[in-house]
Design an enzyme around this catalytic site. Sequence first.
Site, mmCIF file in Angstrom:
data_model
loop_
_atom_site.group_PDB
_atom_site.id
_atom_site.type_symbol
_atom_site.label_atom_id
_atom_site.label_comp_id
_atom_site.label_asym_id
_atom_site.label_seq_id
_atom_site.Cartn_x
_atom_site.Cartn_y
_atom_site.Cartn_z
ATOM 1 N N GLU A 50 6.911 -34.366 6.375
ATOM 2 C CA GLU A 50 6.414 -34.413 4.993
ATOM 3 C C GLU A 50 5.832 -35.777 4.677
ATOM 4 O O GLU A 50 6.210 -36.787 5.280
ATOM 5 C CB GLU A 50 7.530 -34.031 4.008
ATOM 6 N N ARG A 75 18.404 -37.759 2.883
ATOM 7 C CA ARG A 75 18.142 -36.397 3.345
ATOM 8 C C ARG A 75 16.694 -35.987 3.100
ATOM 9 O O ARG A 75 16.397 -34.903 2.606
ATOM 10 C CB ARG A 75 19.111 -35.399 2.699
ATOM 11 N N CYS A 80 4.975 -39.076 11.293
ATOM 12 C CA CYS A 80 5.297 -39.411 12.685
ATOM 13 C C CYS A 80 6.037 -40.729 12.849
ATOM 14 O O CYS A 80 7.055 -40.800 13.547
ATOM 15 C CB CYS A 80 4.039 -39.420 13.539
ATOM 16 N N HIS A 117 -0.771 -42.238 15.926
ATOM 17 C CA HIS A 117 0.433 -41.413 16.018
ATOM 18 C C HIS A 117 1.460 -42.161 16.854
ATOM 19 O O HIS A 117 1.106 -42.971 17.723
ATOM 20 C CB HIS A 117 0.089 -40.069 16.669
ATOM 21 N N ASP A 131 8.711 -35.490 20.826
ATOM 22 C CA ASP A 131 7.930 -35.690 19.612
ATOM 23 C C ASP A 131 8.477 -34.778 18.519
ATOM 24 O O ASP A 131 8.337 -33.562 18.589
ATOM 25 C CB ASP A 131 6.451 -35.389 19.869
#
Length: 270
Positions: A50, A75, A80, A117, A131
Amino acid sequence: MDRPTPFDGLTDTQRDAYLARIGVPAPGGRPSPEALAELQLAHLQAVPFENLSIHLGEPVVLEPGALVEKVVTRRRGGFCYELNGSFAELLRSLGYGVSLLSARVFDGDRPGPPFDHLALRVDLDEPWLVDVGFGRFSRQPLRLDERGPQADPAGEFALVPSGDDELDVLMGGKPQYRLNLRPYPLADFVPTCWWQTTSPDSHFTRSTTCTLPTAGGGRVTLSGTRLIRTAADGTRSEELLDEAGASAAYRTLFGITLDRLPVAPADRAR
């Protein structure tokens, strides 16, 4: 300006809390490919991909302690740099040798910029590509030295050499990202992370996303107030929620409780 608290790895208490967050008991025995695969799948199914912090005005801090605090204590999920950066600390606390690798995400046939990334190399008897921060991707570790097809519940993957010290990671025959095999410290990802979270040219600043794979091989995604359910065979359904419904979906589907909804430019245009 306050300096970040030095981070010396997870304490036993933090490690146990992280394992509880992803629903895995403390593994017994030495690190193994089987245990690594269990940890990766559990993380993918519990911690959403997210980008909500960008649209809530929250800073994205690439410090190990801050990443673990966000994922475990608050939480939340992340993208990435956050997800793989945090997961690396859990793996290290369990005795795995972990390196951070830079990758360039493909846009069509062209790879993006360096540090676009962050992925992980985990060394056991052989090296593995791990990943948990790419959204729709492999659900199991991939053999980093294997050049043939690799079957995965998410599809077929292949790692194809591309010049010196680089591999193109293919999913279903389509390139996903170009992986640089040189390890980097987390601090080297900070400039590109800043660009990803601030530039109007970054797709992360244009719209909100929150997504998790489902146990049956599908995926559930909330983009703005649009709830998308994708089945394992690729069929999908969409439902437009009101604000109360979107807040409830964040809470019940992703385990995220928000005091206000994130709003991105693309969400305002709907």
